[in-house]
Write a protein that holds these residues in place. Structure first.
Motif, PDB file in Angstrom:
ATOM      1  N   CYS A  51       0.830  -1.202   0.000  1.00  0.00           N
ATOM      2  CA  CYS A  51       0.000   0.000   0.000  1.00  0.00           C
ATOM      3  C   CYS A  51       0.869   1.258   0.000  1.00  0.00           C
ATOM      4  N   GLU A  52       0.212   2.398  -0.151  1.00  0.00           N
ATOM      5  CA  GLU A  52       0.925   3.676  -0.198  1.00  0.00           C
ATOM      6  C   GLU A  52       1.717   3.924   1.082  1.00  0.00           C
ATOM      7  N   GLY A  57       7.498   3.744   3.622  1.00  0.00           N
ATOM      8  CA  GLY A  57       8.288   3.366   4.788  1.00  0.00           C
ATOM      9  C   GLY A  57       7.491   3.186   6.053  1.00  0.00           C
ATOM     10  N   GLY A  58       6.154   3.175   5.938  1.00  0.00           N
ATOM     11  CA  GLY A  58       5.312   3.093   7.132  1.00  0.00           C
ATOM     12  C   GLY A  58       4.698   1.732   7.379  1.00  0.00           C
ATOM     13  N   ALA A  59       5.453   0.672   7.159  1.00  0.00           N
ATOM     14  CA  ALA A  59       4.906  -0.679   7.351  1.00  0.00           C
ATOM     15  C   ALA A  59       4.382  -0.896   8.765  1.00  0.00           C
ATOM     16  N   LEU A  64      -3.692  -2.049   6.154  1.00  0.00           N
ATOM     17  CA  LEU A  64      -4.158  -3.369   5.750  1.00  0.00           C
ATOM     18  C   LEU A  64      -3.451  -4.489   6.506  1.00  0.00           C
ATOM     19  N   ALA A  65      -2.716  -4.145   7.538  1.00  0.00           N
ATOM     20  CA  ALA A  65      -1.939  -5.140   8.280  1.00  0.00           C
ATOM     21  C   ALA A  65      -2.850  -6.169   8.943  1.00  0.00           C
TER      22      ALA A  65
END
Length: 281
Positions: A51-52, A57-59, A64-65
């Motif tokens: 995803c965006e 860099g915002g995993a 959607l995690a």
């Protein structure tokens, strides 16, 4: 368990620390078969990676995690697991904390962008504080740690690790105590980076943050935060929601090298204030 996706693995869990774990891969999808039989670290959630937010860099805050399902087995996205091989072998069950509290401490260090030139103040007594102090010292940074009340064992541990201690009898003298502690390091008196790691520590941390400095907050450090005060001082607030999956391998390497005393930082019994609780399923 449900049918595996091509990029998923099933992990037979050795131990849990919160929603992070360590275990052995017992089944793997078609594109993850190289992990079969390996012991791996598994973080608290599985980011989508596509995803965006993830691409920026915002995993760690992916919308959607997938939340981790706890039990004797768990399913994980192969992309994020860290195999414990090739020099990353770590002791079990303590390794469970590496993908949990230890990685959270390292993420707070990385997100704060601390350098050796900064005056770093850590507020809060928690397992994350313990690991954060060891990480900072390994990076050549001497943190000032705020200790409230008479806490000899904690004070002795911090001093042995090379931290500077600002011991508070009351919160009213916090600014003066921290200023004096920083001055002993020859860095002036201004705390440029303040990190709050535990519940009820955010209010005190906000009071200590200097004008145009930064204040890093972990999820457990939100109680009593005076956002208005931070805004008046133009303090930049940095949120750390959870560990970043890309950083787990880096902090695992620090543990493997002995820069973090992993075994001493965990407990198999709940309730230790500065040790991560590790449970066996």
């Amino acid at each position: 368990m449900s049918e595996l996706g091509d990029d998923d693995v099933t992990v037979d869990v050795d131990a849990w620390q919160g929603d992070a774990c360590v275990g052995v891969v017992s089944a793997a999808g078609d594109r993850a078969r190289q992990l079969l039989g390996l012991r791996v670290l598994v973080g608290t959630r599985d980011a989508c990676g596509e995803c965006e937010v993830c691409r920026a860099g915002g995993a760690s805050v992916c919308l959607l995690a997938k939340a981790r399902v706890r039990g004797k087995q768990t399913t994980a996205f192969a992309r994020w697991v860290v195999p414990l091989q090739d020099g990353l072998e770590l002791p079990v069950p303590a390794a469970a904390a590496v993908a949990g509290d230890v990685a959270l401490a390292y993420t707070s260090y990385a997100r704060t962008s601390v350098s050796a030139a900064d005056s770093v103040v850590v507020v809060g007594k928690s397992p994350v504080t313990r690991f954060l102090v060891e990480i900072l010292r390994a990076k050549g940074i001497t943190p000032t740690v705020v200790v409230e009340g008479d806490d000899r064992a904690w004070t002795d541990w911090l001093a042995a690790r090379g931290a500077v201690i600002a011991a508070l009898a009351t919160r009213e003298d916090a600014r003066a105590k921290v200023r004096d502690a920083i001055a002993t390091q020859g860095r002036g008196v201004r705390p440029t980076r303040v990190i709050a790691t535990s519940g009820a520590s955010a209010d005190l941390a906000c009071q200590l943050a200097h004008r145009r400095g930064t204040l890093t907050l972990l999820p457990t450090a939100l109680s009593g935060l005076d956002v208005g005060l931070a805004a008046q001082l133009e303090v930049t607030i940095i949120g750390v929601a959870r560990e970043h999956p890309d950083l787990i391998v880096e902090v695992a390497a620090m543990c493997a090298k002995g820069e973090i005393d992993l075994a001493a930082g965990i407990s198999l019994e709940p309730g230790a204030p500065t040790c991560s609780y590790v449970s066996i399923p």
